[in-house]
Design a protein around this motif. Structure first.
Motif, PDB file in Angstrom:
ATOM      1  N   ASP A  26       0.831  -1.193   0.000  1.00 19.35           N
ATOM      2  CA  ASP A  26       0.000   0.000   0.000  1.00 19.35           C
ATOM      3  C   ASP A  26       0.876   1.257   0.000  1.00 19.35           C
ATOM      4  O   ASP A  26       0.584   2.242  -0.693  1.00 19.35           O
ATOM      5  N   ASN A  78       1.227   4.179  -3.080  1.00 20.05           N
ATOM      6  CA  ASN A  78       1.037   5.609  -2.839  1.00 20.05           C
ATOM      7  C   ASN A  78       2.293   6.433  -3.129  1.00 20.05           C
ATOM      8  O   ASN A  78       2.264   7.657  -2.981  1.00 20.05           O
ATOM      9  N   LYS A 123      -6.666   4.926 -10.828  1.00 22.10           N
ATOM     10  CA  LYS A 123      -7.610   5.814 -10.159  1.00 22.10           C
ATOM     11  C   LYS A 123      -8.189   6.843 -11.129  1.00 22.10           C
ATOM     12  O   LYS A 123      -9.373   7.190 -11.044  1.00 22.10           O
ATOM     13  N   SER A 176      -5.990  -3.394  -0.175  1.00 28.03           N
ATOM     14  CA  SER A 176      -6.462  -2.421   0.818  1.00 28.03           C
ATOM     15  C   SER A 176      -7.867  -1.916   0.549  1.00 28.03           C
ATOM     16  O   SER A 176      -8.455  -1.230   1.379  1.00 28.03           O
ATOM     17  N   ARG A 222      -8.867   0.441  -1.322  1.00 30.50           N
ATOM     18  CA  ARG A 222      -8.989   1.892  -1.471  1.00 30.50           C
ATOM     19  C   ARG A 222      -9.580   2.271  -2.827  1.00 30.50           C
ATOM     20  O   ARG A 222     -10.346   3.221  -2.936  1.00 30.50           O
ATOM     21  N   LYS A 223      -9.207   1.549  -3.883  1.00 27.28           N
ATOM     22  CA  LYS A 223      -9.778   1.835  -5.202  1.00 27.28           C
ATOM     23  C   LYS A 223     -11.179   1.255  -5.342  1.00 27.28           C
ATOM     24  O   LYS A 223     -12.007   1.783  -6.092  1.00 27.28           O
ATOM     25  N   GLY A 251      -9.692  -3.288   5.453  1.00 27.26           N
ATOM     26  CA  GLY A 251     -10.245  -2.746   4.221  1.00 27.26           C
ATOM     27  C   GLY A 251     -11.749  -2.579   4.274  1.00 27.26           C
ATOM     28  O   GLY A 251     -12.291  -1.547   3.849  1.00 27.26           O
ATOM     29  N   HIS A 309     -12.648   0.273   6.495  1.00 26.66           N
ATOM     30  CA  HIS A 309     -12.381   1.529   5.787  1.00 26.66           C
ATOM     31  C   HIS A 309     -13.501   1.832   4.791  1.00 26.66           C
ATOM     32  O   HIS A 309     -13.944   2.984   4.661  1.00 26.66           O
ATOM     33  N   GLY A 330     -15.924   5.030   4.859  1.00 24.79           N
ATOM     34  CA  GLY A 330     -15.875   5.972   3.749  1.00 24.79           C
ATOM     35  C   GLY A 330     -17.166   6.078   2.976  1.00 24.79           C
ATOM     36  O   GLY A 330     -17.541   7.163   2.518  1.00 24.79           O
TER      37      GLY A 330
END
Length: 407
Positions: A94, A98, A109, A136, A138-139, A169, A172, A176
């Motif tokens: 991760d 980033n 993204k 993770s 996130r996407k 994950g 999160h 979110g």
């Protein structure tokens, strides 16, 4: 309880609702308890249950131990790539994603933010969305947010080998995305193979109109080409045998600019270095002994244009002898121990690969520089024998399957 002031109004509402049902408990009682319904939803949002289903058929550590031992007995030494993505590796990866030089995450993204509404338009109402190797997550939130806005009832399953990564994950995602009225979030703890077996064994999966397999992060290129083809074919076969239609949303990096590519996999990059060297520590943890002394090892990368891939490997800084189960294995200075690849598949090359196993590309979304792509594809529902191998003009191992255009 941190907020006892909520108890009295909830009790009063529930007591009033029981009077309306003659003190009989049934699901009808919840028609008269909006406060309790709201309180329950908020509790589930804040204190999210894991929602994770363990689907591993074998103890992963034992399986990896076998793969490590076998890989070090081959003429061309290799270690299993799963060593890189243990719980510690997920966090380190991760960090790598980033970093400024790791363009893959940034490009993907960009595609998701620009085209997520178009992508979710292809996902049917009442279907399942299974993300392979979710990391993770996130996407994933970009896709799921677009799905929720589309008001489609879809069940999302995040599949990963790391339980800790799944827990973090999903938590999160819940935080979110906030309250979800249409999309359900669940986790599957297991490998790709476990995922195929789980889909095959799940009677409830027949309740879905179709399954969309989501494979992001260029992950489909991290294994040998024949393995990727086999996995895609068997996923489709599993769905077909259950009478469920399936499609694939996958992403692939097509960058061929060597400077850009090698900057992302530079041995001088600290995030990449930490991620790679953790793989050796992961092997030590699996084996229960310090077989790979970090001071004796380094790693390297090579961009093989012929194979359209970056090859990553470990190599000793001097001649070493390692001992596993009292067996000695000598590895010379500079000798490579392969661990993982990252494919760089331009669109024509990608099409040649997937069309060889009966997949038809239906949609294509690219970033502004047209080096990274997301594809939607389906496969012929005819009986597929991926093991009936033949080679095409590119020298790839492809099954002899008639391709059907589903456009």
């Amino acid at each position: 309880m941190k907020a006892p002031e909520y108890l009295a109004p909830l009790r009063e509402e529930l007591a009033a609702a029981l009077k309306q049902t003659d003190n009989a408990w049934s699901f009808d009682i919840f028609k008269h308890t909006p406060k309790l319904e709201s309180f329950t939803k908020e509790c589930l949002r804040v204190f999210t249950p894991s929602g994770i289903i363990e689907i591993m058929r074998e103890k992963r550590s034992e399986d990896l131990e076998t793969q490590i031992i076998q890989g070090l007995q081959f003429d061309s030494l290799q270690l299993p790539q799963d060593l890189l993505w243990d719980d510690a590796g997920q966090i380190l990866f991760d960090d790598l994603c980033n970093s400024s030089v790791y363009y893959l995450t940034r490009k993907e993204k960009e595609i998701l933010h620009k085209y997520s509404s178009d992508m979710v338009a292809t996902i049917p109402e009442g279907s399942a969305l299974i993300e392979l190797g979710c990391g993770s997550l996130r996407k994933s939130g970009i896709i799921l947010s677009a799905l929720e806005k589309s008001k489609k009832a879809v069940t999302y399953y995040a599949l990963d080998v790391s339980q800790e990564s799944l827990q973090n994950g999903l938590a999160h995602l819940h935080k979110g995305l906030g309250p979800l009225d249409h999309v359900e979030l669940r986790g599957l703890w297991g490998t790709y193979e476990d995922g195929i077996a789980w889909v095959a064994d799940q009677g409830p999966m027949n309740a879905y109109t179709s399954i969309t397999f989501l494979w992001m992060g260029n992950s489909m290129t991290n294994m040998h080409l024949a393995q990727t083809q086999s996995l895609l074919s068997r996923m489709s076969d599993t769905c077909a045998s259950s009478g469920i239609r399936c499609q694939f949303l996958v992403s692939a990096d097509g960058c061929t600019a060597e400077d850009t590519v090698m900057a992302a996999y530079s041995t001088e990059s600290q995030p990449f270095r930490d991620f790679m060297l953790n793989g050796l520590q992961s092997a030590n943890r699996i084996l229960g002994q310090d077989v790979f002394c970090s001071s004796n090892w380094t790693f390297g990368t090579v961009f093989d244009r012929t194979r359209h891939e970056v090859q990553m490997f470990y190599t000793p800084t001097h001649d070493v002898s390692i001992y596993i189960n009292s067996e000695r294995r000598k590895i010379s200075k500079g000798e490579k121990v392969a661990v993982v690849t990252s494919g760089k598949w331009p669109e024509p090359y990608f099409r040649s690969i997937v069309e060889g196993i009966g997949l038809q590309v239906l949609d294509l979304w690219t970033d502004s520089d047209q080096v990274y792509s997301s594809f939607r594809q389906r496969i012929s529902q005819k009986e597929q024998r991926w093991w009936d191998l033949s080679s095409n003009e590119y020298g790839h191992v492809f099954p002899d399957i008639e391709s059907i255009c589903l456009c």
